[in-house]
Design an enzyme around this catalytic site. Structure first.
Site, short mmCIF file in Angstrom:
data_model
loop_
_atom_site.label_atom_id
_atom_site.label_comp_id
_atom_site.label_asym_id
_atom_site.label_seq_id
_atom_site.Cartn_x
_atom_site.Cartn_y
_atom_site.Cartn_z
N ARG A 55 0.91 -1.21 -0.05
CA ARG A 55 0.10 -0.11 -0.11
C ARG A 55 0.92 1.29 -0.14
O ARG A 55 1.52 1.67 1.08
CB ARG A 55 -0.96 -0.02 1.28
CG ARG A 55 -2.01 -1.12 1.17
CD ARG A 55 -2.95 -0.95 2.64
NE ARG A 55 -3.79 -2.03 2.40
CZ ARG A 55 -4.64 -1.99 3.41
NH1 ARG A 55 -4.78 -1.16 4.35
NH2 ARG A 55 -5.77 -2.91 3.21
N ASP A 57 1.80 5.11 0.14
CA ASP A 57 1.11 6.38 0.68
C ASP A 57 0.91 7.65 -0.22
O ASP A 57 1.15 7.44 -1.48
CB ASP A 57 2.26 6.96 1.59
CG ASP A 57 2.67 6.07 2.88
OD1 ASP A 57 1.58 5.52 3.10
OD2 ASP A 57 3.68 6.38 3.26
N TYR A 118 12.08 -0.09 -4.46
CA TYR A 118 11.73 1.49 -4.88
C TYR A 118 12.94 2.04 -5.22
O TYR A 118 13.96 1.73 -4.96
CB TYR A 118 11.41 2.16 -3.51
CG TYR A 118 9.89 1.66 -3.02
CD1 TYR A 118 8.79 2.52 -3.18
CD2 TYR A 118 9.72 0.52 -2.15
CE1 TYR A 118 7.34 2.17 -2.59
CE2 TYR A 118 8.49 0.21 -1.59
CZ TYR A 118 7.30 1.15 -1.95
OH TYR A 118 6.09 0.76 -1.37
N ARG A 206 11.08 6.83 2.85
CA ARG A 206 11.27 8.26 2.68
C ARG A 206 11.99 8.77 3.93
O ARG A 206 12.67 9.55 3.98
CB ARG A 206 9.82 8.91 2.74
CG ARG A 206 9.13 8.47 1.52
CD ARG A 206 8.16 9.42 1.15
NE ARG A 206 6.76 9.07 1.98
CZ ARG A 206 6.10 10.04 2.54
NH1 ARG A 206 6.37 11.25 2.60
NH2 ARG A 206 5.04 9.54 3.31
#
Length: 271
Positions: A55, A57, A118, A206
């Site tokens: 999921r 953000d 990522y 992040r």
């Protein structure tokens, strides 16, 4: 319940105008857009069991997101040749289903996954990101040293408790195994972080990027990000990097014969 066919959907989206993946009342989400488009094809009351690999953000993009649904066999046979084309007409322009593939019922987009990868893009040029890449690239006003970034990254690789970098959820572990974390410069001069792990907790990528950027621009020592791994709660010293620089680029899976065993092992680990 009728016999069903499990389908793997490969999905891309520009996360800028979405409130993340997960469906939320009165908010525009990727899952909401996909469910709405599918509902127009198969009926709004048909349970799809939409399950996603990860999921993302609000504001985070994806070029390699994976999810699965279950369709009655007769519905799938009727749509087999046209589903991808019809979804292209029904989905909004900032979200695309790129492939629809029948898979064994043992496939679980979330729990069968072996890794998520990522990338985070940062432009440290004086003039900032190229205008056409401004939606997926962070502008950084200080010059970044790639050597320092990679030195900091090396200390974060491996199996650790990343509580200092996660938004903790009750009864959820913050232990994760990072298998790849490195920085490169693309031909356009943009610094790109590649982060790969078995899974990530909320805001982890992040937060890691935010910590490493303070090393890359000289404000922190390269050993500092790894020192935070001794903490058992989120560190107030870590600034979470903005969402728009982050893109989910790949989800990895084992061979078909290992779908079920991988899913079972992951469920035990995350329980």
């Amino acid at each position: 319940m009728p016999d069903t066919t499990r389908l793997r959907l490969d999905v891309s989206y520009d996360g800028g105008e979405f409130s993340g993946w997960a469906a939320q009342p009165s908010r525009r989400t990727v899952a909401g857009a996909l469910t709405e488009a599918l509902g127009k094809l198969v009926g709004p009351d048909l349970p799809l069991g939409l399950t996603v690999a990860g999921r993302t953000d609000a504001g985070v993009h994806a070029t390699g997101q994976v999810c699965h649904i279950d369709l009655p066999v007769d519905t799938w046979e009727a749509l087999r040749e046209s589903l991808l084309r019809r979804l292209a007409a029904l989905m909004p322009p900032d979200a695309r289903v790129k492939a629809v593939t029948p898979v064994p019922a043992t496939f679980d987009a979330r729990f069968s996954a072996t890794y998520r990868r990522y990338e985070y893009r940062v432009a440290d040029t004086v003039y900032g990101p190229e205008p056409l890449r401004r939606h997926d690239t962070l502008g950084w006003v200080r010059p970044l040293d790639l050597g320092r970034l990679n030195e900091a990254a090396a200390g974060l690789v491996g199996l650790h408790d990343f509580a200092a970098y996660c938004k903790r959820k009750e009864h959820a572990t913050t232990v994760r195994a990072i298998t790849r974390l490195e920085w490169r410069r693309d031909p356009d001069g943009v610094a790109v972080a590649t982060v790969q792990a078995d899974a990530f907790c909320q805001a982890m990528v992040r937060s890691l990027v935010g910590a490493m950027l303070t090393v890359g621009d000289g404000r922190r020592d390269p050993a500092w990000p790894a020192k935070l791994l001794t903490l058992r709660e989120r560190s107030s010293e870590v600034t979470v990097a903005p969402a728009h620089g982050l893109t989910l680029v790949e989800v990895g899976y084992p061979d078909e014969a290992q779908y079920a065993s991988r899913a079972d092992a992951t469920r035990r680990l995350r329980a």
